[in-house]
Scaffold this active site. Structure first.
Site, PDB file in Angstrom:
ATOM      1  N   SER A 265      -8.204   3.056   9.094  1.00 53.48           N
ATOM      2  CA  SER A 265      -8.928   3.146   7.546  1.00 53.48           C
ATOM      3  C   SER A 265      -8.219   2.196   6.306  1.00 53.48           C
ATOM      4  O   SER A 265      -8.596   1.199   5.762  1.00 53.48           O
ATOM      5  CB  SER A 265      -9.108   4.643   7.197  1.00 53.48           C
TER       6      SER A 265
ATOM      7  N   ASP B 135     -15.603   1.241   6.754  1.00 50.34           N
ATOM      8  CA  ASP B 135     -14.829   2.102   6.353  1.00 50.34           C
ATOM      9  C   ASP B 135     -15.009   3.086   5.285  1.00 50.34           C
ATOM     10  O   ASP B 135     -14.919   4.202   5.554  1.00 50.34           O
ATOM     11  CB  ASP B 135     -13.364   1.549   5.819  1.00 50.34           C
TER      12      ASP B 135
ATOM     13  N   LYS C 216      -9.131  -2.392   5.183  1.00 46.52           N
ATOM     14  CA  LYS C 216      -9.064  -3.110   4.007  1.00 46.52           C
ATOM     15  C   LYS C 216      -8.132  -3.996   3.695  1.00 46.52           C
ATOM     16  O   LYS C 216      -8.488  -5.045   3.004  1.00 46.52           O
ATOM     17  CB  LYS C 216      -9.102  -1.729   2.938  1.00 46.52           C
TER      18      LYS C 216
ATOM     19  N   HIS D  99       0.967  -1.158  -0.061  1.00 43.99           N
ATOM     20  CA  HIS D  99       0.004   0.053   0.017  1.00 43.99           C
ATOM     21  C   HIS D  99       0.851   1.307  -0.002  1.00 43.99           C
ATOM     22  O   HIS D  99       1.908   1.355   0.668  1.00 43.99           O
ATOM     23  CB  HIS D  99      -0.958   0.107   1.158  1.00 43.99           C
TER      24      HIS D  99
ATOM     25  N   ARG E  95     -15.358  11.360   8.018  1.00 39.07           N
ATOM     26  CA  ARG E  95     -14.337  11.811   8.541  1.00 39.07           C
ATOM     27  C   ARG E  95     -13.819  13.088   7.460  1.00 39.07           C
ATOM     28  O   ARG E  95     -13.517  14.239   8.074  1.00 39.07           O
ATOM     29  CB  ARG E  95     -13.058  11.057   8.349  1.00 39.07           C
TER      30      ARG E  95
END
Length: 437
Positions: A183, A161, A187, A82, A168
């Protein structure tokens, strides 16, 4: 259990249990409590930050608010990566098939771009008919047969999320580090991988611009991932200037394909980050213990054509033409209008500001200011020169592409502000600043 009681409990700085976080996550996913209460809860978490343990509990609760991918039938180690996002960072599209060539399964869930940062799904969709909304059963099949699949978040993965992220953004709680961590990791945890590499950017083009903030986020991500049972490490990488030569979706796909086919000199910074991340993923997965041996194998997979072949197979599996790898210039064409930005004096390119260049790309049509905006896949910027390159007056520093004359003029006016030319050659910069384990 009542939401108001949990709001008050967190407002007073008390610790919540797994059961209580599960109630919040399920309520968000199912819509059983009003948005104003969820917003109040998020603000309470912002003012009284979650501990590392609470962050892990909240992450797990959000991951379990929907379905989870289960790759237990796949005997290969499963690893993902990520990135916190940057300008010109199309590394993932080369990285996933390259790592899969080394005998590791790479189910890579990615997102779309917003603002000056690009999105992996948008780049992939610059190929006609490439399908990123892949049903779970087809993801399993593709991973079993091919070892790699690049896809977007399904409706059933971490639905809490999706709801909380939008709240948010609307309630001034985006900057909360524990909420950012939960968050991102909810995932990835729902994705069912064994190990995870984090690329946390710092610099003008990054989400976290200050190095210290990026370092704290990286440590929080690694610590929380480990509490969830994931093997994880983070690279803190430079994003004060664009990565590689390409900004924009088709541009970046062209660069990625050319590099995966063996062009190591096209964009040395991009290539170096690609290889470093691929090595780290193989080490994390347990496939290799020696970084030099891992890199040697990866270099071999590029040199013998296996990496490009794997990308070709993935493209075919997901609905687009594999000919895009064989003839990339025909498939990844720039927009019809172009302007060259030329050096106004002789010297060296001292700096190209990543955020300004990224925003110029948005003006050209390559990005979005809102999720509803339409992307022009051919719009973007090709950096003919990079920081450290010598230029004479009139040399082309960058070529900008757009489908609209006004967009092109606005884009080049902003891009001009990104470029600094100096009499002295700038010191080289390190792409990977630190490793957090």
């Amino acid at each position: 259990m009542r939401m108001i009681d949990l709001i008050i409990k967190k407002r007073e700085g008390k610790t919540l249990s797994q059961e209580e976080f599960t109630f919040v996550a399920n309520s968000a996913a199912k819509g059983t409590v009003p948005d104003y209460q969820l917003s109040a809860f998020l603000m309470a978490c912002f003012l009284n930050p979650l501990s590392d343990k609470e962050t892990a509990l909240f992450t797990k609760a959000m991951a379990h608010s929907g379905g989870r991918l289960d790759f237990s039938a796949t005997k290969l180690p499963k690893v993902d990566k990520h990135s916190t996002g940057g300008v010109g960072d199309g590394v993932s599209i080369a990285l996933a098939p390259l790592v899969a060539c080394a005998g590791v399964a790479v189910p890579m869930m990615s997102g779309r771009g917003l603002g000056h940062t690009g999105g992996t799904l948008d780049k992939l969709e610059s190929m006609k008919n490439f399908e990123v909304r892949v049903p779970a059963k087809l993801i399993y099949r593709q991973i079993q047969k091919l070892g790699v699949c690049m896809f977007g978040q399904t409706k059933d993965l971490a639905p809490a999320d999706k709801k909380l992220y939008s709240l948010r953004d609307a309630t001034g709680t985006v900057e909360s580090r524990p909420l950012i961590v939960s968050s991102i990791l909810s995932k990835k945890y729902a994705e069912g991988v064994d190990s995870l590499l984090m690329d946390v950017k710092y610099g003008s083009g990054a989400f976290m611009q200050k190095l210290d903030d990026s370092r704290k986020l990286a440590r929080a991500l690694v610590n929380t991932a480990k509490l969830l049972g994931l093997k994880c490490r983070a690279l803190i990488t430079y994003m004060d200037q664009p990565l590689g030569r390409a900004i924009g979706n088709a541009n970046e796909m062209l660069q990625t394909v050319l590099i995966l086919k063996g062009d190591k000199t096209l964009a040395p910074d991009f290539y170096e980050l690609l290889m470093r991340e691929a090595v780290e993923m193989l080490m994390l997965s347990g496939k290799f213990k020696d970084a030099k041996k891992a890199r040697a194998l990866l270099e071999e997979k590029i040199n013998n054509g296996e990496a490009a072949a794997k990308l070709r197979e993935m493209i075919k599996w997901q609905g687009a033409s594999p000919d895009a790898v064989d003839h990339p210039q025909q498939y990844f064409k720039p927009a019809k209008l172009k302007l060259e930005y030329k050096a106004e004096k002789a010297g060296y390119v001292a700096h190209i500001d990543a955020k300004t260049a990224g925003m110029a790309g948005v003006l050209l049509g390559a990005g979005r200011n809102t999720m509803e905006d339409t992307i022009d896949y051919g719009a973007g910027i090709w950096l003919d020169k990079k920081a450290g390159d010598a230029v004479k007056k009139g040399d082309v520093i960058a070529t900008l592409y757009a489908s609209d004359k006004k967009r092109l003029e606005d884009g080049i006016a902003l891009f001009k502000q990104a470029v600094k030319i100096s009499a002295k050659k700038p010191a080289p910069y390190k792409i990977v600043k630190e490793v957090i384990k």
